[in-house]
Design a protein around this motif. Structure first.
Motif, PDB file in Angstrom:
ATOM      1  N   THR A 101     -11.565 -14.089 -28.800  1.00  0.00           N
ATOM      2  CA  THR A 101     -11.963 -15.410 -28.293  1.00  0.00           C
ATOM      3  C   THR A 101     -12.050 -16.477 -29.378  1.00  0.00           C
ATOM      4  N   ARG A 102     -12.208 -16.070 -30.632  1.00  0.00           N
ATOM      5  CA  ARG A 102     -12.414 -17.043 -31.702  1.00  0.00           C
ATOM      6  C   ARG A 102     -11.282 -17.102 -32.715  1.00  0.00           C
ATOM      7  N   GLY A 103     -10.306 -16.235 -32.600  1.00  0.00           N
ATOM      8  CA  GLY A 103      -9.150 -16.339 -33.472  1.00  0.00           C
ATOM      9  C   GLY A 103      -9.178 -15.439 -34.684  1.00  0.00           C
ATOM     10  N   PHE A 104      -8.808 -15.981 -35.819  1.00  0.00           N
ATOM     11  CA  PHE A 104      -8.526 -15.211 -37.034  1.00  0.00           C
ATOM     12  C   PHE A 104      -9.587 -15.505 -38.088  1.00  0.00           C
ATOM     13  N   TYR A 105     -10.081 -14.425 -38.710  1.00  0.00           N
ATOM     14  CA  TYR A 105     -11.088 -14.559 -39.761  1.00  0.00           C
ATOM     15  C   TYR A 105     -10.563 -13.953 -41.058  1.00  0.00           C
ATOM     16  N   VAL A 106     -10.666 -14.720 -42.134  1.00  0.00           N
ATOM     17  CA  VAL A 106     -10.343 -14.237 -43.473  1.00  0.00           C
ATOM     18  C   VAL A 106     -11.612 -14.338 -44.306  1.00  0.00           C
ATOM     19  N   ASN A 107     -12.050 -13.202 -44.865  1.00  0.00           N
ATOM     20  CA  ASN A 107     -13.302 -13.155 -45.631  1.00  0.00           C
ATOM     21  C   ASN A 107     -14.467 -13.728 -44.821  1.00  0.00           C
TER      22      ASN A 107
ATOM     23  N   ALA B 246       2.824  -4.806 -27.630  1.00  0.00           N
ATOM     24  CA  ALA B 246       2.986  -3.911 -28.776  1.00  0.00           C
ATOM     25  C   ALA B 246       2.431  -4.503 -30.065  1.00  0.00           C
ATOM     26  N   VAL B 247       2.080  -5.793 -30.052  1.00  0.00           N
ATOM     27  CA  VAL B 247       1.651  -6.458 -31.281  1.00  0.00           C
ATOM     28  C   VAL B 247       0.259  -7.044 -31.104  1.00  0.00           C
ATOM     29  N   ASP B 248      -0.313  -7.511 -32.213  1.00  0.00           N
ATOM     30  CA  ASP B 248      -1.664  -8.079 -32.186  1.00  0.00           C
ATOM     31  C   ASP B 248      -1.671  -9.543 -31.785  1.00  0.00           C
ATOM     32  N   VAL B 249      -0.611 -10.257 -32.151  1.00  0.00           N
ATOM     33  CA  VAL B 249      -0.539 -11.704 -31.932  1.00  0.00           C
ATOM     34  C   VAL B 249       0.835 -12.042 -31.354  1.00  0.00           C
ATOM     35  N   CYS B 250       0.873 -12.940 -30.369  1.00  0.00           N
ATOM     36  CA  CYS B 250       2.129 -13.347 -29.742  1.00  0.00           C
ATOM     37  C   CYS B 250       2.712 -14.526 -30.508  1.00  0.00           C
ATOM     38  N   GLY B 251       3.945 -14.406 -30.961  1.00  0.00           N
ATOM     39  CA  GLY B 251       4.602 -15.486 -31.680  1.00  0.00           C
ATOM     40  C   GLY B 251       5.367 -16.389 -30.733  1.00  0.00           C
ATOM     41  N   PHE B 252       4.914 -17.648 -30.621  1.00  0.00           N
ATOM     42  CA  PHE B 252       5.561 -18.621 -29.734  1.00  0.00           C
ATOM     43  C   PHE B 252       6.364 -19.602 -30.584  1.00  0.00           C
TER      44      PHE B 252
ATOM     45  N   TYR C 271       0.217 -23.294 -24.497  1.00  0.00           N
ATOM     46  CA  TYR C 271      -1.041 -22.797 -25.063  1.00  0.00           C
ATOM     47  C   TYR C 271      -2.191 -22.862 -24.061  1.00  0.00           C
ATOM     48  N   GLU C 272      -2.347 -23.984 -23.404  1.00  0.00           N
ATOM     49  CA  GLU C 272      -3.478 -24.152 -22.497  1.00  0.00           C
ATOM     50  C   GLU C 272      -3.360 -23.212 -21.301  1.00  0.00           C
ATOM     51  N   ALA C 273      -2.142 -23.070 -20.770  1.00  0.00           N
ATOM     52  CA  ALA C 273      -1.941 -22.157 -19.645  1.00  0.00           C
ATOM     53  C   ALA C 273      -2.237 -20.722 -20.051  1.00  0.00           C
ATOM     54  N   GLU C 274      -1.841 -20.353 -21.287  1.00  0.00           N
ATOM     55  CA  GLU C 274      -2.119 -19.003 -21.783  1.00  0.00           C
ATOM     56  C   GLU C 274      -3.617 -18.749 -21.866  1.00  0.00           C
ATOM     57  N   LYS C 275      -4.364 -19.767 -22.256  1.00  0.00           N
ATOM     58  CA  LYS C 275      -5.820 -19.627 -22.385  1.00  0.00           C
ATOM     59  C   LYS C 275      -6.461 -19.274 -21.046  1.00  0.00           C
ATOM     60  N   LEU C 276      -5.898 -19.801 -19.970  1.00  0.00           N
ATOM     61  CA  LEU C 276      -6.443 -19.552 -18.642  1.00  0.00           C
ATOM     62  C   LEU C 276      -5.981 -18.219 -18.066  1.00  0.00           C
ATOM     63  N   LYS C 277      -4.832 -17.721 -18.515  1.00  0.00           N
ATOM     64  CA  LYS C 277      -4.244 -16.514 -17.932  1.00  0.00           C
ATOM     65  C   LYS C 277      -4.821 -15.230 -18.486  1.00  0.00           C
ATOM     66  N   ARG C 278      -4.920 -15.138 -19.813  1.00  0.00           N
ATOM     67  CA  ARG C 278      -5.229 -13.841 -20.425  1.00  0.00           C
ATOM     68  C   ARG C 278      -5.880 -14.025 -21.784  1.00  0.00           C
TER      69      ARG C 278
ATOM     70  N   ARG D 255      -5.255 -13.207 -25.051  1.00  0.00           N
ATOM     71  CA  ARG D 255      -4.399 -12.760 -26.141  1.00  0.00           C
ATOM     72  C   ARG D 255      -4.236 -13.887 -27.155  1.00  0.00           C
ATOM     73  N   LEU D 256      -4.056 -13.497 -28.400  1.00  0.00           N
ATOM     74  CA  LEU D 256      -3.951 -14.460 -29.483  1.00  0.00           C
ATOM     75  C   LEU D 256      -2.506 -14.918 -29.650  1.00  0.00           C
ATOM     76  N   ILE D 257      -2.353 -16.155 -30.094  1.00  0.00           N
ATOM     77  CA  ILE D 257      -1.038 -16.772 -30.209  1.00  0.00           C
ATOM     78  C   ILE D 257      -0.863 -17.317 -31.619  1.00  0.00           C
ATOM     79  N   LEU D 258       0.352 -17.219 -32.133  1.00  0.00           N
ATOM     80  CA  LEU D 258       0.729 -17.856 -33.379  1.00  0.00           C
ATOM     81  C   LEU D 258       1.878 -18.808 -33.093  1.00  0.00           C
ATOM     82  N   GLY D 259       1.710 -20.070 -33.442  1.00  0.00           N
ATOM     83  CA  GLY D 259       2.811 -21.033 -33.319  1.00  0.00           C
ATOM     84  C   GLY D 259       3.797 -20.787 -34.438  1.00  0.00           C
TER      85      GLY D 259
END
Length: 749
Positions: free
Chosen positions: A258-264, A452-458, A465-472, A474-478
């Protein structure tokens, strides 16, 4: 394990010519272009070429020898003592086991390469542009090449470096070994140490993990790119030892649905751009100095990440580590279906070796399977292939997220039929894609790949993006967006916490892939010599830099945006002036007289637009934020070209590191202002070194001599290589009717 540097003294044969050179080397970097060659637009109109690289190899009486080649440009075969040992078809590091082939006194390595337009969708070069080395392992016991892997673990406030490695015993009897792992900080001082005793039976290979506690830990980040090194040493019963060393950084990476990617433990948004392996000045040659210069230029815009397609060289990865740039690396340019007429005939699926070359670099943040592949639609059995590759990546390194990218594909007849569509033939590809959206074909056909992957590459799909947020969940990478839609894509990214990053499809103009008769792609934020274009300043604003105002003018002939106020053909006619700013209101003045005030800010995409009658003079823009002046900029009509101004990227060059020097040349008027319309012919001469390249950013550059180049946009770039026997290199630039100028470099051995 001993590594022998094979870069010096290669004999090269190409086009009936023979010469000696050191690696890295690109044969076609300064080749004469052929604008009539088929598919020439793909690689900058470099005609088909063939080259043979020869190098004497040392004798290896015992043990295991491996030949390691990196950054190979072109396709071909490798021979040792006239026996073929393998083929080359990729830029990533490639290994060849030589077994007992080097037992004789005289051993010869021969590498035959070809480069043909149409084998890639961009310039590939021809040569060995990363480097070559021979890795020799002892026949009794040693550490496997590239097996050393360091993971960061944080427990109870303490920081550990979990060191994994593989040790083997090639002897006939068991061995008791002492394994010692020592972490060294950036100054070479010990930051942690751990010893462990291990026993290996005859012929056994064992994977071992040693936990080393790091004292006074410094985590790697773009703001503080702190790099450690881990030295793993095994001590034999007779007191002799074997050592393997790898760089590493203390980094943790986690994904939140729900919050995306965390580094350190910090929520991180990857804002980056694609960068080609090839450079307009050096071709495919990859040097630390060149890679660092390119990365620092992108970081100055505000990017914190870069996107590579195919594994980059160690020089590029080391530069990412040193500069502090996250790296998103696609392992393959394509899977089964190629992007040009012929490149689908060659695909190399050696996943494990690619990951081993990447995983110890703290900058490497996301693994991509491949760039924009139709196999995501399950064509050519793509879903099974993507699952298999994703599994191999996780087995080699489970510390980074994995993605695969795709754009909306034109649906095939079978795909339309299976979706229940009655109309199967459309007037255009755009119409077919639009109709397919009604049946949600993209979601349906890509589901198996993205599961099969952790993040969907669009790729170019930020409107979803907004429609994806409502559907499921899953994380997205532009994974690819365009500069023309930069405001929209970045705005959509920032609004959606499940989107972990946005990558522009071109950060720096690169050779090949241009339009008709263009030798470079021109959609980058930086031009071919790494100077900022107006869109780079606009990108600074979008990426969060404040207190900026920048005046641009729309070229009335081409419609392109420029930063020039010299238009004598349009005297007295209205020109469009756009002011890029982080403020919300802009006042524009011409020679001190108010032209007008316009709204800018986010509501107007940070652009205030004016219509101004052209007369020579000075435009001045004053930007205000909430009623207070926040930035000021001026654009002045340049005078006649009078002098040259030289600037060096780095004036201290290291011979041992293979540095080259970069000199930016600017044509100026009597007041020292850049003359952007100047196209004077320039000449370069070097003492205490060699001229490597002399170019400008013109996409249709024509040159008559290697050491002469016209200015373009008022600028040019000279690249020099220092002479190891000298202590200083001097570069002199002269031009027609211009005062000459010199600049010097200090040489360190």
């Amino acid at each position: 394990m001993k590594s022998v540097d094979l870069n010096p003294h290669w004999n090269v044969s190409t086009g009936g010519e023979q010469y000696e050179c050191d690696l890295p080397h690109d044969v076609t970097a300064s080749a004469v272009r052929d604008y009539s060659c088929a598919f020439g637009e793909y690689n900058g109109y470099i005609p088909a070429a063939h080259a043979v690289f020869r190098k004497a190899l040392p004798q290896v009486k015992r043990g295991v020898a491996e030949l390691v080649l990196s950054g190979v440009c072109g396709y071909g075969s490798v021979f040792v003592n006239d026996e073929k040992i393998g083929t080359l078809n990729g830029y990533a590091e490639t290994k060849f086991f030589l077994n007992d082939m080097l037992g004789g006194l005289h051993n010869m390595l021969r590498i035959e390469l070809i480069s043909v337009p149409g084998l890639s969708d961009k310039y590939t070069g021809l040569g060995i542009c990363g480097g070559a080395r021979l890795v020799v392992s002892d026949e009794l016991a040693d550490i496997d090449y590239r097996s050393l892997f360091v993971k960061t673990v944080v427990e109870s406030g303490r920081v550990y470096a979990d060191t994994e490695l593989s040790v083997y015993n090639g002897g006939d009897t068991g061995l008791k070994l002492l394994l010692e792992c020592t972490a060294l900080n950036a100054r070479g001082k010990r930051a942690g140490k751990k010893q462990r005793k291990i026993f290996l039976r005859a012929g056994q290979s064992k994977s071992v993990t040693v936990r080393v506690r790091i004292n006074n830990p410094y985590f790697w980040s773009p703001d503080d790119p702190y790099v450690y090194s881990m030295a793993a040493r095994i001590v034999m019963p007779d007191g002799t030892d074997r050592t393997a060393t790898e760089p590493f950084g203390l980094v943790t990476r986690t994904l939140s649905a729900t919050r995306g990617f965390y580094v350190n433990s910090d929520n991180t948004l990857l804002m980056g751009a694609y960068i080609s392996h090839a450079d307009a000045a050096l071709g495919g040659v990859s040097l630390f100095a060149s890679e660092k210069r390119r990365l620092e230029s992108l970081k100055a815009i505000g990017y914190n990440a870069v996107h590579y397609v195919e594994c980059p060289t160690d020089a590029a990865l080391d530069a990412c580590d040193a500069v502090g740039m996250y790296a998103y690396v696609d392992l393959f340019a394509h899977l089964v279906t190629g992007k040009t007429p012929f490149d689908d005939i060659m695909t190399d699926y050696t996943v494990g070796d690619k990951i081993k070359a990447l995983r110890n670099h703290p900058s490497v943040t996301v693994y991509g399977i491949a760039d924009d592949v139709p196999e995501c639609y399950d064509r050519n059995g793509g879903h099974a292939l993507i699952r298999a590759i994703a599994g191999e990546i996780k087995n080699a390194d489970g510390t980074r997220p994995v993605t695969v990218s795709v754009s909306e594909q034109v649906p095939t007849t079978r795909e339309l039929e299976e979706a229940g569509m009655h109309k199967l033939h459309f007037d255009s590809d755009a119409a077919a894609i639009t109709s397919a959206r009604e049946k949600n074909i993209f979601d349906t056909l890509t589901a198996g790949a993205f599961e099969a992957v952790d993040v969907c590459g669009f790729n170019y799909l930020f409107p979803l993006y907004e429609a994806e947020k409502l559907k499921r969940d899953r994380l997205i990478l532009g994974s690819r967006t365009s500069s023309e839609r930069a405001f929209d894509s970045l705005d959509a990214t920032e609004k959606n916490s499940r989107v972990i990053g946005d990558f522009n499809d071109c950060g720096i103009d690169y050779p090949g892939g241009g339009k008709l008769n263009e030798i470079i792609t021109t959609s980058g934020d930086l031009d071919a010599i790494c100077c900022e274009k107006p869109q780079a300043v606009y990108k600074r604003i979008l990426l969060g830099e404040r207190n900026i105002a920048y005046i641009t003018v729309v070229d009335p002939d081409s419609g392109e945006v420029t930063d020039m106020w010299n238009w004598p053909r349009y005297l007295g006619q209205k020109l469009t002036v756009n002011v890029y700013t982080s403020g919300d209101v802009v006042a524009l003045y011409f020679d001190g007289r108010l032209v007008g005030r316009k709204l800018a800010g986010k509501v107007n995409r940070h652009i205030a637009s004016f219509e101004v009658d052209y007369y020579p003079g000075t435009l001045e823009a004053v930007a205000y934020f909430k009623g207070t002046e926040c930035a000021r900029a001026a654009l002045k009509s340049a005078g006649s070209p009078k002098a040259l101004r030289l600037a060096a990227y780095e004036k201290n060059l290291s011979v041992s590191r293979g540095d080259v020097g970069f000199v930016t040349v600017e044509v100026c008027d009597r007041d020292g202002s850049l003359v952007p319309y100047a196209m004077r012919e320039l000449s370069a001469s070097v003492t205490g070194g060699t001229l490597v390249a002399f170019i400008n950013a013109d996409p249709m550059l024509r040159k008559n001599a290697f050491d002469r180049c016209p200015a373009y946009g008022g600028r040019a770039l000279a690249v020099i290589r220092p002479d190891p026997a000298e202590v200083k290199t001097v570069v002199k630039i002269t031009g027609d009717g211009l005062l000459s100028s010199k600049i010097s470099f200090k040489i360190k051995n």
